[in-house]
Each structure stands twice: as structure tokens, then as C-alpha cells.
Scaffold this active site. Structure first.
Site, PDB file in Angstrom:
ATOM      1  N   GLU A 100       0.835  -1.208   0.000  1.00 29.03           N
ATOM      2  CA  GLU A 100       0.000   0.000   0.000  1.00 29.03           C
ATOM      3  C   GLU A 100       0.865   1.252   0.000  1.00 29.03           C
ATOM      4  O   GLU A 100       1.508   1.584   1.004  1.00 29.03           O
ATOM      5  CB  GLU A 100      -0.925   0.021   1.222  1.00 29.03           C
ATOM      6  CG  GLU A 100      -1.821   1.259   1.235  1.00 29.03           C
ATOM      7  CD  GLU A 100      -2.663   1.385   2.487  1.00 29.03           C
ATOM      8  OE1 GLU A 100      -3.251   2.467   2.692  1.00 29.03           O
ATOM      9  OE2 GLU A 100      -2.722   0.421   3.262  1.00 29.03           O
ATOM     10  N   LYS A 231      -8.074 -16.267  15.739  1.00 27.33           N
ATOM     11  CA  LYS A 231      -8.280 -15.865  14.348  1.00 27.33           C
ATOM     12  C   LYS A 231      -9.721 -15.483  14.025  1.00 27.33           C
ATOM     13  O   LYS A 231     -10.204 -15.687  12.920  1.00 27.33           O
ATOM     14  CB  LYS A 231      -7.769 -16.966  13.406  1.00 27.33           C
ATOM     15  CG  LYS A 231      -6.279 -17.205  13.587  1.00 27.33           C
ATOM     16  CD  LYS A 231      -5.754 -18.411  12.858  1.00 27.33           C
ATOM     17  CE  LYS A 231      -4.267 -18.576  13.160  1.00 27.33           C
ATOM     18  NZ  LYS A 231      -3.669 -19.794  12.630  1.00 27.33           N
ATOM     19  N   ASP A 306       2.122 -14.933  12.572  1.00 35.14           N
ATOM     20  CA  ASP A 306       0.983 -15.615  11.950  1.00 35.14           C
ATOM     21  C   ASP A 306       0.026 -14.551  11.409  1.00 35.14           C
ATOM     22  O   ASP A 306      -0.639 -13.855  12.177  1.00 35.14           O
ATOM     23  CB  ASP A 306       0.279 -16.486  12.988  1.00 35.14           C
ATOM     24  CG  ASP A 306      -0.793 -17.387  12.385  1.00 35.14           C
ATOM     25  OD1 ASP A 306      -1.399 -16.994  11.367  1.00 35.14           O
ATOM     26  OD2 ASP A 306      -1.022 -18.482  12.928  1.00 35.14           O
ATOM     27  N   HIS A 401      -2.712   9.700  -0.977  1.00 36.88           N
ATOM     28  CA  HIS A 401      -2.800   8.451  -1.731  1.00 36.88           C
ATOM     29  C   HIS A 401      -2.691   8.693  -3.234  1.00 36.88           C
ATOM     30  O   HIS A 401      -2.185   7.852  -3.969  1.00 36.88           O
ATOM     31  CB  HIS A 401      -4.112   7.721  -1.402  1.00 36.88           C
ATOM     32  CG  HIS A 401      -4.043   6.950  -0.118  1.00 36.88           C
ATOM     33  ND1 HIS A 401      -4.152   7.537   1.114  1.00 36.88           N
ATOM     34  CD2 HIS A 401      -3.826   5.627   0.119  1.00 36.88           C
ATOM     35  CE1 HIS A 401      -4.037   6.614   2.056  1.00 36.88           C
ATOM     36  NE2 HIS A 401      -3.822   5.455   1.475  1.00 36.88           N
TER      37      HIS A 401
END
Length: 409
Positions: A100, A231, A306, A401
Site C-alpha cells: 500500500e 483468528k 501468523d 494516496h
């Protein structure tokens, strides 16, 4: 067999693509053959995927199955970030892996502001990795008996955990009962490991002991009963914590806000409370922040964490107050799950990123490196939140951006 013969057998289905490592006795050769097979089958070129320095002889069986190559993600750094923590002390250049545009530049502006303000103060309030098996009983009477039995056997569970690992220990257990179903939520100290495997193996050993020792009717339905909570976003992780419950805070002088952010403390405080608090409340969000996941995912990828645990690791809150014309700002991460040993932390690039931070491998005392990493991540998340709030308050989000985040020919 040469490569062409192997490919022919693959195409005929005489060899399994998932068993090539065993068939060829070489994981590197197996990766090459899989890649060539896919190139032929789909008429594509996977030359970039093939460009890797990884040795699959070491990785297969530990980090990957059926490899064909590797994905490359650019890494940038932000810093120097000054941290005044219990474990992270000094100035750090923090690696962030992302695709990004504008993210690293934006976080770096926040880092500059915090460092000029004297740095970030961090504190870890809780540290524990949880696993919660699900146990069936026939009725609430039996569920209540089992609940009491579990609590009376906690010391035995601690001893069973010691048989599984010399690095961790069972530190707590919370028992939940719904109808006839029982969840013992085991919480472990896992030292410098993130600890999910350690918690799982220890919980499995405890469940086997329960099956052998508890005389009432019951059945361990699942080693994970989803009250861990792993998760998935959950209020339970926000309230009880999982991994590291860490807070990072700073007070920013009005002069620095004006020079770097071109804003006042009142403008940043207002947008935080209207956007991060009210906006997230109206939307029903579980997390009251602007972009924790952005920073946490980038550091997770760079340091071998992870990635799926970004889900619960990015739960938390941003709080701001005006202190005269100065700004108090803090981030609270309730379930930051990180480690510096195990998992992907030993991979070459990830290990170098941890070495850059001075936390590769196990710390002395045990657990200090993982706690230091948690303080670094929370401090970087604070920088990211500060910058994004300022950019939005100043109406600069789209232009940043447009300048840094659009594809250029």
C-alpha cells in the site's frame, strides 16, 4: 527419472503432486517440478515466483507444503521511533512489509511527531495465550460437577503442561458453562514464542487426562471450542486479553502538532471521538480505531508472525484528550499475539527484520524479546493512528494516496 519423465507421469496422474517431496527425496526439486507442471498446464510463466532464496529442504514439514516458490513483498522502514517502555528502550527503525503506497510515509510522519515529543511510553498489562476445548456432558447437573472438578485439578493441569514444554506454563483457567456444554479456557505463559502450538499441545494432553480421570459421562468434542478465541474477532479477547494486552501513549506539544501536522490538539481530539468512537459505535464495529490492522499486518509480515492473527491482534481502542493545548493520545491493543521464536520468525528475511529490532530468537530473561516486540508494534500503531487522524482532519487523505499510492507507468 528426469524432469520430463516426472512431468509426464504427473500429467497422467501416475504421481501425486502433493507427494512429490517423498517421491523425489528433494523438496527443492519437487518445487521446481510443480512449478514447471503448472506452467505447462496453464501456459503461464512463473519466473517471479521462482525467484527465491528459500531452501525448501528446511521449510517443508515446518512452514509450507507443496511449495512452488515465494511471494516478494517490499519492505520499508519507519524511524527513528523513540520508545520508553519496560522492554523496548531507545530508538528503533521498524520494518513494514506492504504493497500500500503512502502507508510507510504516513506512519513515518507519525513516528517523527512522537519522537520529537519525547517518545512513546508503553506498558504491558497482561500476557497469556489461550486455548479452550469444548466438552459435552448430558445435562447441566453433570456440567456443574465437571466445572468444579476442573477447578480442583488445576494444579495437576499445571504439572501436565510442564511435561509438554520447558519454556511455558499454565497460568490460569476460566471455565464457561452454557447448558450442558463446558469450556475450560486454559491460559499459558509461552515465553518468547507466540505460543499457539504450545497451548494446543498442552491442552490436548490435559484433555486426555480429563478423559482418563473424570468419572462422569462426558466427551471432549473439540480441542478448540472457539472460546480461545483464535483468528476471529471477539469481545472475549477484548475483555480477557489473549497474547499481549499492551498500551502505548504519548503527550504531544502544541508546537510540534503545528509544525509537523499543521493542526491543533482540539482538531485531532474531535476527529478521534467522532470518527473512531462514534463512527465505529454506529457501525457496530468491535474495534475503535482507524487502521490498527494496517500497521500490525505490515509488521507481522516483515517479522514472520501468523498473518491470520491480525484479526484479533488489531482489536483495540484509540483514546485522546486535550491537555491545555497539548494532545494526549494512546492506543490499547487487547490481544496482540506475537513471538520471536517459532513459526515464520526463523525464515531468512524475517529473521533479519527481527535482528534489525534487536529481538531475534529467545530473550534473556525468557519472554523479554516477544514483550519488546509487542511494545514496538503498539508504538508504531500509535504513530499510524496519529498520522491518519491528522491527515483526515486536514483533508489530506486523498491527496496523499493520489501522490504515493497510485499505479504509475
Amino acid at each position: 527419472m528426469n524432469v520430463d519423465e516426472i512431468l509426464e507421469k504427473l500429467e497422467k496422474g501416475e504421481i501425486s503432486i502433493s507427494r512429490l517431496d517423498q517421491t523425489l527425496k528433494s523438496s527443492n526439486l519437487a518445487a521446481l517440478v510443480r512449478r514447471l507442471y503448472l506452467e505447462r498446464k496453464y501456459n503461464v510463466k512463473l519466473s517471479a515466483i521462482a525467484s527465491t532464496l528459500l531452501d525448501f529442504e528446511d521449510l517443508v514439514g515446518h512452514n509450507i507444503e507443496n511449495p512452488i516458490g515465494a511471494v516478494q513483498v517490499p519492505i520499508g522502514i519507519v524511524g527513528p521511533l523513540k520508545i520508553n517502555g519496560d522492554y523496548a528502550k531507545g530508538e528503533f527503525f521498524v520494518p513494514m512489509a506492504t504493497t500500500e503506497g503512502a502507508l510507510v510515509a504516513g506512519v513515518n510522519r507519525g513516528v517523527k511527531t512522537l519522537t520529537l515529543s519525547g517518545g512513546v511510553k508503553t506498558k504491558i498489562l497482561y500476557d497469556g495465550m489461550a486455548r479452550a476445548p469444548l466438552i459435552w456432558t448430558p445435562n447441566v447437573e453433570e456440567a456443574s460437577k465437571l466445572s468444579l472438578w476442573l477447578k480442583s485439578n488445576f494444579s495437576q493441569f499445571k504439572e501436565l503442561t510442564k511435561q509438554v514444554t520447558s519454556h511455558g506454563e499454565l497460568k490460569d483457567m476460566q471455565v464457561f458453562v452454557v447448558g450442558n456444554m463446558v469450556w475450560p479456557r486454559f491460559v499459558f505463559n509461552t515465553a518468547d514464542a507466540m505460543g499457539m502450538n504450545m497451548a494446543t499441545i498442552a491442552s490436548d494432553r490435559i484433555c486426555k487426562y480429563i478423559d482418563d480421570s473424570y468419572e462422569g459421562p462426558h466427551k471432549c468434542v473439540s480441542l478448540s471450542g472457539n472460546l480461545c478465541v483464535d483468528k476471529k474477532p471477539s469481545y472475549l479477547d477484548k475483555l480477557l486479553g489473549r497474547g499481549k494486552y499492551v498500551i502505548a501513549e504519548s503527550i504531544i506539544k502544541k508546537e510540534i502538532l503545528k509544525d509537523v501536522m499543521r493542526l491543533t490538539s482540539y482538531e485531532i481530539d474531535y476527529i478521534n471521538k467522532s470518527k473512531n468512537l462514534l463512527g465505529n459505535a454506529v457501525s457496530g464495529s468491535l474495534s475503535y480505531n482507524a487502521q490498527f490492522a494496517n500497521i500490525i499486518a505490515a509488521i507481522f509480515l516483515a517479522t514472520g508472525q501468523d498473518l491470520a492473527q491480525v484479526v484479533e491482534s488489531s482489536l483495540g481502542y484509540v483514546w485522546t484528550e486535550t491537555r491545555g493545548e497539548d494532545l494526549y493520545i494512546s492506543v490499547t491493543l487487547t490481544s496482540l499475539e506475537v513471538g520471536t521464536v517459532g513459526g515464520g520468525t526463523w525464515l531468512p528475511t524475517q529473521k533479519e527484520a527481527l535482528q534489525l529490532l534487536g529481538i531475534a530468537g529467545g530473550g534473556n530473561p525468557q519472554g523479554s524479546n516477544a514483550l519488546k516486540l509487542a511494545e514496538i508494534i503498539a508504538s508504531t500503531a500509535l504513530a499510524g493512528e496519529l498520522n491518519l487522524l491528522a491527515a483526515q482532519a486536514a483533508g489530506e487523505l486523498a491527496s496523499a494516496h493520489e501522490k504515493l499510492g497510485r499505479t504509475k507507468k
